[in-house]
Design an enzyme around this catalytic site. Structure first.
Site, PDB file in Angstrom:
ATOM      1  N   ASP A 165      70.361 -54.125 -39.021  1.00  0.00           N
ATOM      2  CA  ASP A 165      71.608 -54.014 -39.780  1.00  0.00           C
ATOM      3  C   ASP A 165      71.395 -53.245 -41.075  1.00  0.00           C
ATOM      4  OD1 ASP A 165      73.384 -55.164 -38.076  1.00  0.00           O
ATOM      5  OD2 ASP A 165      73.407 -57.134 -39.032  1.00  0.00           O
ATOM      6  N   ASP A 167      76.428 -58.346 -28.907  1.00  0.00           N
ATOM      7  CA  ASP A 167      75.854 -58.894 -30.140  1.00  0.00           C
ATOM      8  C   ASP A 167      75.584 -60.389 -30.005  1.00  0.00           C
ATOM      9  OD1 ASP A 167      74.983 -58.855 -32.752  1.00  0.00           O
ATOM     10  OD2 ASP A 167      76.769 -57.853 -33.515  1.00  0.00           O
TER      11      ASP A 167
HETATM   12  C1  GLA Z   1      76.169 -57.846 -36.542  1.00  0.00           C
HETATM   13  C2  GLA Z   1      75.776 -56.466 -36.064  1.00  0.00           C
HETATM   14  C3  GLA Z   1      76.542 -55.413 -36.815  1.00  0.00           C
HETATM   15  C4  GLA Z   1      78.017 -55.634 -36.593  1.00  0.00           C
HETATM   16  C5  GLA Z   1      78.394 -57.049 -37.010  1.00  0.00           C
HETATM   17  C6  GLA Z   1      79.818 -57.395 -36.639  1.00  0.00           C
HETATM   18  O1  GLA Z   1      75.758 -58.072 -37.837  1.00  0.00           O
HETATM   19  O2  GLA Z   1      74.406 -56.287 -36.203  1.00  0.00           O
HETATM   20  O3  GLA Z   1      76.162 -54.127 -36.397  1.00  0.00           O
HETATM   21  O4  GLA Z   1      78.326 -55.427 -35.239  1.00  0.00           O
HETATM   22  O5  GLA Z   1      77.558 -58.022 -36.392  1.00  0.00           O
HETATM   23  O6  GLA Z   1      80.150 -58.681 -36.981  1.00  0.00           O
END
Ligand code: GLA
Length: 715
Positions: A531, A461
């Site tokens: 997300d 990420d």
């Molecule tokens: C980002 C990712 C999510 C999750 C969060 C965790 O927003 O896109 O899927 O992993 O971080 O903090």
């Protein structure tokens, strides 16, 4: 088609549908100076010449492809043809992601060398054509053959001049939770620019642009696509000039970019993939899908179907222990899920200090939090494996919290401009990956985690945009290199990790789809698409993403209702039918499912296992002509054309509707297909010309998946 003009100017003649014959190659009038044009030479102006790579201040007032400042302080430059070479195959681009071929017979590459002798600048334009694909990979390499430094202020990867054609432009725009909406608008005189200055390719604009001739639809018309294989700041421009000619350019964003090129040093620009389609947007998309699946994604997972995963994030957020993850794995296994992913929250003192729901600490401290995960990652991974399911891990290695051991130890490893206030985002800062010591540290650290236990998957990420761009490791005259050096550092780390851990499936993520680009796909063959896991929003996001990226690269999860991003309540069937359009996963508290939902999910999973090869490796056809009826559809057909899956979504009920009939596409012309649910045998021509009648439940949010198989039976 390229023409070297009388005095070595390199002209662009033609790119498009294959021609049988071409009479006009003498191109006598090319570059003939129009009214008031300053003359480059007698009667000739570069401003009137369609070019392969345009220069600055040399009688062309359109956007230059490159700008360099020589030691004299001048930014004037022009290039002349010097030599060319053609070889079979395609060389790798040093330090950069790029398309590749498995054998030299699959591609041919032209290297065209141009020089500006006065300042000792050499520019090599590279063009690769692929066997059986209407795609061309283009990139550019600068070398300083002189004895003085040269500053590169702009170094784009492609320039194409279309003479007197009227186009619309198509691009993918949005924001966090709203990535990649399809925008289509006419081009008018002036410049249309899309770009990212955020340090990543961004949620706001994807590094992609296409020109469409008027009347183009999914199946018909000329389309020219440009997709940039890069994950940092980019620019894509389409400029319509005084004569109605259109110049398209893509490359690293010149904003906040200067590269000091010392004598005998080179600078390699990333590549752009150009796709021509005479079969509309669908034809262009399928060309990108095939090329990116087979000649960009690498490793073991290129050719094998992807596991159905369950991710802990939306079901548990930070609130879990190792026991919860093991229970989660048990529930997932019972449902037929193949991989469990422990998302954010397992390391350092990650959620010890929370402000407004956001943890403010821990990033950088990549060791298991003993209170939550007492047996370490290795112990947990083994416990999960004992449940008969693979284990995966979330990490965000490019980031650092001010409240972390790493920051206290190495404050200078944080990207920052000396003396200036830092600007956190999500209470985090960015590690300075332009530094070799930081990259070495990070790759070794992550390699150690991966060596610890049976880790089958990594979600990588990156959750903030880049500000305060500066590095303590570089002198003042190299500070504007840091944004690009960061991306090179990141690519270096990824190259090392994917090479050593070739059995690990990597999925990239950046607040969802903030770095959904071909550069990342070279290292990590799938991306968390957004997300936003709401099924209704996802239909648009996934269809927009499919303009360039194949279904196999899109992480698509079923989540709980009311949806956490939109508050919308949709049936479990719609949520799964939408997620099955890509790479299926589940992201909700599996321990809280009702028995009815558990049974339904079991059925969904076993059904997806039957269709997944067709979705993940098949050709995709968007059935957009139905969108006027509030219905969206997409069809996949397996490479051997034996299996078809059609997804139909009615997001809003349409009163007084006359039913839905869909014309299928791309079938084997003399094939006969059966649906399995009826005894009817339907011919390809019936399905493609007359169409398939689809029944949907009435009401909002209904959906259907139709599976058809080719049978040998004669009608
Ligand atoms: C980002 C990712 C999510 C999750 C969060 C965790 O927003 O896109 O899927 O992993 O971080 O903090």
């Amino acid at each position: 088609m390229i023409k070297i003009m009388d005095e070595g100017e390199v002209a662009h003649v033609y790119w498009g549908q294959k021609l049988d014959h071409f009479e006009s190659l003498d191109c006598k009038d090319m570059g003939k100076a129009s009214g008031l044009a300053p003359l480059y030479r007698n009667g000739f102006s570069l401003g009137d010449l369609p070019q392969e790579y345009s220069s600055n201040q040399s009688t062309d007032f359109r956007e230059p492809s490159y700008v360099v400042r020589s030691s004299s302080g001048s930014t004037m430059s022009s290039l002349k043809f010097k030599s060319h070479e053609i070889y079979n195959g395609k060389a790798a681009l040093e330090g950069l992601p790029a398309t590749y071929v498995d054998s030299d017979s699959q591609a041919q590459t032209l290297l065209l060398t141009m020089t500006d002798e006065m300042i000792g600048l050499e520019v090599i334009l590279s063009y690769t054509v692929f066997e059986n694909s209407n795609a061309i990979a283009r990139s550019v390499k600068f070398t300083n053959n002189g004895s003085e430094n040269i500053s590169i202020l702009r170094a784009l990867s492609v320039n194409i001049d279309f003479v007197q054609r009227e186009f619309e432009v198509l691009h993918l725009a949005g924001s966090w939770l709203r990535e990649r909406s399809i925008i289509r608008e006419p081009l008018r005189p002036g410049t249309k620019t899309i770009q990212s200055k955020r340090g990543s390719s961004s949620h706001q604009h994807n590094p992609f642009m296409a020109l469409l001739e008027s009347g183009v639809n999914e199946d018909h018309g000329d389309v020219y696509g440009f997709s940039f294989v890069y994950s940092g700041n980019f620019i894509a421009q389409a400029e319509v000039d005084q004569h109605g000619s259109t110049r398209v350019q893509l490359g690293i964003n010149p904003h906040d970019f200067t590269w000091k090129l010392e004598p005998s040093k080179s600078f390699q620009c990333p590549e752009v993939i150009l796709v021509y389609s005479c079969n509309g947007m669908g034809g262009m998309s399928r060309t990108y899908h095939n090329l990116y699946r087979k000649h960009l994604c690498r490793g073991k997972y290129r050719d094998i179907s992807r596991p159905i995963l369950a991710n802990s994030w939306e079901g548990m957020y930070f609130d879990y222990t190792a026991d919860d993850i093991v229970d989660f794995a048990g529930y997932a296994k019972d449902l037929g899920i193949e991989l469990v992913v422990m998302d954010d929250g397992w390391f350092g003192n990650r959620d010890a200090h929370v402000i407004d729901g956001e943890p403010t600490s821990g990033l950088g401290d990549w060791y298991a939090n003993k209170k939550k995960i007492p047996d370490d990652i290795s112990g947990l991974a083994i416990r999960v494996e004992q449940k008969g399911i693979a284990f995966g891990l979330w990490i965000e290695p490019e980031m650092i919290s001010e409240n972390s051991e790493l920051y206290r130890k190495h404050p200078d490893w944080c990207m920052r401009v000396a003396g200036r206030k830092m600007h956190p985002s999500r209470y985090q800062h960015i590690l300075d990956l332009s530094r070799k010591d930081v990259c070495d540290y990070l790759s070794e650290l992550i390699a150690n985690i991966l060596r610890q236990g049976p880790i089958a998957y990594v979600k990588w990420d990156m959750n903030r945009y880049m500000t305060n761009i500066g590095s303590a490791a570089f002198p003042a005259d190299r500070q504007q290199e840091i944004g690009h050096r960061y991306i090179l550092g990141l690519y270096g780390i990824l190259e090392r990790l994917v090479s050593e851990f070739s059995d690990v499936l990597f999925e990239s993520c950046s607040g969802g789809g903030g770095r959904f680009d071909p550069g990342m796909l070279y290292y990590m063959p799938q991306t968390w698409t957004s997300d936003n896991s709401d099924a209704v929003s996802r239909v648009g996001i996934q269809l927009g993403t499919s303009i360039v990226y194949p279904a196999i690269s899109m992480g698509c999860h079923v989540s709980a209702v009311p949806n956490h991003q939109t508050g919308r309540i949709t049936p479990l069937k719609l949520r799964a039918d939408v997620a099955m359009m890509g790479n299926l996963g589940y992201e909700l508290d599996l321990g809280k499912l009702t028995s009815v939902d558990s049974e339904l999910i079991k059925e969904q999973i076993s059904f997806y296992k039957c269709i997944r090869n067709t979705v993940q490796f098949g050709d995709m056809y968007r059935l957009n002509e139905m969108s006027g009826k509030c219905v969206h559809g997409v069809q996949y057909i397996s490479p051997d054309r034996m299996e078809i899956v059609v997804f139909v979504y009615m997001l809003q009920a349409r009163p007084n509707s006359s039913g839905i009939r869909i014309k299928l596409k791309g079938l084997c012309p003399d094939g006969k297909y059966t649906s399995g649910t009826t005894s009817k045998i339907l011919s390809a021509s019936e399905l493609m010309q007359h169409g398939l009648d689809v029944k949907l439940e009435s009401g909002d949010h209904s959906s259907s998946i139709i599976q058809l198989s080719c049978c040998k039976t004669k009608m």
